[in-house]
Motif scaffolding. Structure first.
Motif, PDB file in Angstrom:
ATOM      1  N   PHE A 188       0.856  -1.186   0.000  1.00  0.00           N
ATOM      2  CA  PHE A 188       0.000   0.000   0.000  1.00  0.00           C
ATOM      3  C   PHE A 188       0.894   1.240   0.000  1.00  0.00           C
ATOM      4  O   PHE A 188       1.641   1.472   0.937  1.00  0.00           O
ATOM      5  N   ARG A 189       0.818   2.058  -1.075  1.00  0.00           N
ATOM      6  CA  ARG A 189       1.712   3.218  -1.236  1.00  0.00           C
ATOM      7  C   ARG A 189       0.883   4.507  -1.324  1.00  0.00           C
ATOM      8  O   ARG A 189       0.540   4.968  -2.410  1.00  0.00           O
ATOM      9  N   PRO A 190       0.535   5.133  -0.178  1.00  0.00           N
ATOM     10  CA  PRO A 190      -0.402   6.252  -0.176  1.00  0.00           C
ATOM     11  C   PRO A 190       0.238   7.632  -0.269  1.00  0.00           C
ATOM     12  O   PRO A 190      -0.336   8.629   0.206  1.00  0.00           O
ATOM     13  N   ASP A 191       1.407   7.739  -0.877  1.00  0.00           N
ATOM     14  CA  ASP A 191       2.116   9.015  -0.900  1.00  0.00           C
ATOM     15  C   ASP A 191       1.272  10.151  -1.486  1.00  0.00           C
ATOM     16  O   ASP A 191       1.365  11.300  -1.037  1.00  0.00           O
ATOM     17  N   LYS A 192       0.463   9.864  -2.484  1.00  0.00           N
ATOM     18  CA  LYS A 192      -0.313  10.920  -3.137  1.00  0.00           C
ATOM     19  C   LYS A 192      -1.373  11.513  -2.214  1.00  0.00           C
ATOM     20  O   LYS A 192      -1.827  12.633  -2.435  1.00  0.00           O
ATOM     21  N   ALA A 193      -1.761  10.758  -1.200  1.00  0.00           N
ATOM     22  CA  ALA A 193      -2.705  11.280  -0.212  1.00  0.00           C
ATOM     23  C   ALA A 193      -2.003  12.047   0.897  1.00  0.00           C
ATOM     24  O   ALA A 193      -2.650  12.785   1.650  1.00  0.00           O
ATOM     25  N   TYR A 204      -6.350  14.150  -7.105  1.00  0.00           N
ATOM     26  CA  TYR A 204      -6.181  12.815  -6.537  1.00  0.00           C
ATOM     27  C   TYR A 204      -7.233  12.536  -5.459  1.00  0.00           C
ATOM     28  O   TYR A 204      -7.822  11.445  -5.422  1.00  0.00           O
ATOM     29  N   ILE A 205      -7.471  13.505  -4.576  1.00  0.00           N
ATOM     30  CA  ILE A 205      -8.463  13.309  -3.511  1.00  0.00           C
ATOM     31  C   ILE A 205      -9.850  13.092  -4.106  1.00  0.00           C
ATOM     32  O   ILE A 205     -10.639  12.271  -3.610  1.00  0.00           O
ATOM     33  N   ASP A 206     -10.156  13.782  -5.198  1.00  0.00           N
ATOM     34  CA  ASP A 206     -11.448  13.565  -5.869  1.00  0.00           C
ATOM     35  C   ASP A 206     -11.559  12.126  -6.365  1.00  0.00           C
ATOM     36  O   ASP A 206     -12.627  11.500  -6.258  1.00  0.00           O
ATOM     37  N   THR A 207     -10.467  11.587  -6.901  1.00  0.00           N
ATOM     38  CA  THR A 207     -10.482  10.202  -7.381  1.00  0.00           C
ATOM     39  C   THR A 207     -10.598   9.225  -6.217  1.00  0.00           C
ATOM     40  O   THR A 207     -11.342   8.235  -6.294  1.00  0.00           O
ATOM     41  N   GLU A 210     -14.121   8.973  -5.089  1.00  0.00           N
ATOM     42  CA  GLU A 210     -14.943   8.137  -5.980  1.00  0.00           C
ATOM     43  C   GLU A 210     -14.662   6.651  -5.785  1.00  0.00           C
ATOM     44  O   GLU A 210     -15.590   5.830  -5.684  1.00  0.00           O
ATOM     45  N   VAL A 211     -13.386   6.296  -5.693  1.00  0.00           N
ATOM     46  CA  VAL A 211     -13.014   4.889  -5.591  1.00  0.00           C
ATOM     47  C   VAL A 211     -13.433   4.294  -4.251  1.00  0.00           C
ATOM     48  O   VAL A 211     -13.908   3.151  -4.178  1.00  0.00           O
ATOM     49  N   SER A 212     -13.273   5.062  -3.178  1.00  0.00           N
ATOM     50  CA  SER A 212     -13.579   4.552  -1.833  1.00  0.00           C
ATOM     51  C   SER A 212     -15.064   4.567  -1.516  1.00  0.00           C
ATOM     52  O   SER A 212     -15.522   3.830  -0.632  1.00  0.00           O
ATOM     53  N   GLY A 213     -15.835   5.418  -2.213  1.00  0.00           N
ATOM     54  CA  GLY A 213     -17.241   5.581  -1.884  1.00  0.00           C
ATOM     55  C   GLY A 213     -17.469   6.414  -0.637  1.00  0.00           C
ATOM     56  O   GLY A 213     -18.575   6.435  -0.092  1.00  0.00           O
ATOM     57  N   VAL A 214     -16.427   7.106  -0.177  1.00  0.00           N
ATOM     58  CA  VAL A 214     -16.519   7.961   1.009  1.00  0.00           C
ATOM     59  C   VAL A 214     -16.456   9.416   0.575  1.00  0.00           C
ATOM     60  O   VAL A 214     -15.576   9.799  -0.214  1.00  0.00           O
ATOM     61  N   ASN A 215     -17.354  10.225   1.077  1.00  0.00           N
ATOM     62  CA  ASN A 215     -17.358  11.652   0.771  1.00  0.00           C
ATOM     63  C   ASN A 215     -16.223  12.329   1.537  1.00  0.00           C
ATOM     64  O   ASN A 215     -16.285  12.481   2.757  1.00  0.00           O
ATOM     65  N   ILE A 216     -15.182  12.751   0.818  1.00  0.00           N
ATOM     66  CA  ILE A 216     -14.017  13.345   1.473  1.00  0.00           C
ATOM     67  C   ILE A 216     -14.212  14.858   1.542  1.00  0.00           C
ATOM     68  O   ILE A 216     -13.606  15.629   0.786  1.00  0.00           O
ATOM     69  N   LYS A 220     -11.388  14.031   8.437  1.00  0.00           N
ATOM     70  CA  LYS A 220     -11.933  12.744   8.896  1.00  0.00           C
ATOM     71  C   LYS A 220     -12.400  11.911   7.709  1.00  0.00           C
ATOM     72  O   LYS A 220     -12.215  10.695   7.664  1.00  0.00           O
ATOM     73  N   GLY A 221     -13.016  12.569   6.729  1.00  0.00           N
ATOM     74  CA  GLY A 221     -13.442  11.847   5.536  1.00  0.00           C
ATOM     75  C   GLY A 221     -12.270  11.231   4.803  1.00  0.00           C
ATOM     76  O   GLY A 221     -12.358  10.107   4.287  1.00  0.00           O
ATOM     77  N   LEU A 222     -11.136  11.961   4.769  1.00  0.00           N
ATOM     78  CA  LEU A 222      -9.929  11.417   4.144  1.00  0.00           C
ATOM     79  C   LEU A 222      -9.462  10.173   4.888  1.00  0.00           C
ATOM     80  O   LEU A 222      -9.138   9.148   4.272  1.00  0.00           O
ATOM     81  N   CYS A 223      -9.431  10.247   6.209  1.00  0.00           N
ATOM     82  CA  CYS A 223      -9.003   9.088   7.009  1.00  0.00           C
ATOM     83  C   CYS A 223      -9.956   7.912   6.802  1.00  0.00           C
ATOM     84  O   CYS A 223      -9.520   6.757   6.682  1.00  0.00           O
TER      85      CYS A 223
END
Length: 471
Positions: A188-193, A204-207, A210-216, A220-223
């Protein structure tokens, strides 16, 4: 291939092995051990589809920025490196360069790979280029040289590729379903986040949203989104994370500050260095606690100064040969970061890699601060990486770890490569390792106890990694 002229004799059975002790350690103990390649950048799509390459340039030169840098230094025009020249023309220019790579690790790797994969025992130069290109290309067209067989034939048991949190991991699923026989896992390489001040961060956060199905719409939404993706990766067999950072930052912060910083960046405002480092500290601490919860191994690759040549980076993009060693301060913030995790008992198994050789003893001594007796070799000083992935760099890493810690607990070598022809680097490392022990057995600095030292060699080559990563 005939070796009547230009025979390459320096890659002998005892290559890099300077005495009888080194030779016995390698041949009787190290050479037989399987490979766990716990960090690389092989494309899983090519493994899943069991891709076959059309010619030697395609598999060996395309995408290899080590070779590209050497060719540029030798005065080869970019047309023959990343440009529109034919593959045979590009190979001819590489063959022209190779004789002048003497004392660069490329010279060893080039001939070791030709011999191990293609049974070609000629020095590569303009006079042998056509014959080598023709023979290797013909072999690459046979089933024995498909991507999966190139891995299997090197006695590889585990390959761990590196993917972004937004990756579907579909190819890993395809590999698992088809029963390849070699474990292909992911990191798992989350550098872009994490790298919030980049120009592409908000896209990237917009993508990720969409991929996670979580409203960022908040930190907290990011986490929460990253937690969803961590669960997804774990469900697909992931047991490792990886981070490529200039340095591990550490600044004290409040939750309110982090939320304010996140919203400021989401509205396209530029952050100060202090804000950037506070955010990175917060999100990295969150992620590391998640890794601990899942009993993952976390890896930190520290010290690269990336994309130095703006003109060429704009033309060709990242990872095309314009990076070098940075001289970032490492010790204090690294210590504070690890201490913060340890104080909450949330410090998981950790591997630290440095790119600046001046940091060898810093990292080799740092790991001892947090090896707490709960796990053998819990905190690791990783093998020589990138510019240090060569004979001198490996010896210095081995010596620093031996002097400051316990080399016997080391999890050994990895390729960190995008090439399917890179597995002889494990052999290269093993020969260097055995030679260091063998020299000291000969000098009387170590006992001439092959049972003890042979076991330690086998542990470093394979057993320690098998136990540590629990694949």
């Amino acid at each position: 291939m005939s070796t009547t002229t230009n025979t390459k004799t320096f890659i002998t059975d005892d290559f890099l092995l300077e005495n009888k002790f080194s030779q016995r350690l390698y041949h009787d103990f190290a050479s037989q051990m399987p490979i766990i390649d716990y960090h690389c950048h092989l494309p899983p799509k090519e493994i899943a589809n069991n891709h076959s390459f059309n010619n030697l340039t395609e598999i060996w030169i395309n995408g290899d920025h080590y070779k590209w840098r050497a060719m540029r230094t030798f005065g080869i025009d970019e047309k023959y490196i990343t440009g529109d020249a034919s593959d045979s023309e590009k190979f001819a220019q590489w063959a022209k360069t190779v004789p002048y790579t003497l004392r660069n690790p490329l010279y060893h790797w080039t001939h070791l790979e030709l011999k191990r994969y293609f049974d070609i025992d000629l020095l590569l130069n303009p006079s042998t280029a056509e014959a080598i290109y023709t023979e290797a290309t013909e072999k690459l067209k046979t089933p024995a040289y498909s991507c999966q067989n190139l891995i299997k034939n090197m006695n590889v048991k585990v390959v761990c590729t590196t993917e972004d949190p937004i990756d579907t991991l579909d190819y890993h699923s395809q590999i698992a379903q088809n029963g390849f026989g070699v474990t292909i896992s992911t990191a798992f390489r989350p550098d872009k986040a994490i790298l919030i001040n980049t120009d592409t961060y908000n896209n990237y956060i917009d993508t990720l949203d969409e991929v996670s199905g979580v409203n960022i719409d908040s930190y907290k939404g990011l986490c929460d989104a990253l937690s969803v993706r961590l669960d997804y990766f774990e469900d697909h067999g992931c047991k490792l994370s990886d981070h490529g950072l200039s340095y591990l930052p550490y600044r004290e912060f409040s939750d309110l500050e982090i939320e304010t910083i996140f919203q400021k960046r989401r509205t396209n405002n530029t952050l100060s260095l202090e804000e950037d480092e506070k955010f990175q500290t917060a999100i990295l601490l969150f992620l590391c606690e998640q890794y601990h919860k899942r009993n993952w191994v976390q890896q930190f690759h520290l010290g690269a100064l990336r994309n130095n040549n703006a003109r060429m980076n704009n033309l060709l993009g990242p990872d095309t040969g314009w990076d070098s060693i940075g001289d970032y301060p490492q010790a204090r913030t690294l210590s504070n970061f690890l201490n913060r995790l340890d104080s909450k008992d949330t410090l998981t198994k950790t591997i630290l890699y440095n790119l600046n050789p001046g940091d060898n003893e810093v990292l080799a001594s740092m790991i001892g601060n947090f090896n707490d007796g709960t796990i053998k070799g819990k905190i690791q000083f990783g093998s020589g990486w990138w510019f240090l992935d060569q004979k001198d760099g490996m010896i210095k890493q081995i010596n620093a770890l031996s002097n400051m810690g316990l080399i016997s607990c080391f999890v050994g070598m990895l390729t960190d490569s995008r090439s399917f022809l890179s597995y002889p680097r494990h052999e290269y490392f093993r020969r260097i390792l055995c030679n260091q022990f063998g020299l000291e057995m000969q000098s009387g600095e170590l006992p001439q106890d092959f049972e003890l030292i042979g076991k330690i060699i086998q542990d470093i080559c394979y057993n320690n990694a098998k136990e540590y990563f629990n694949f």
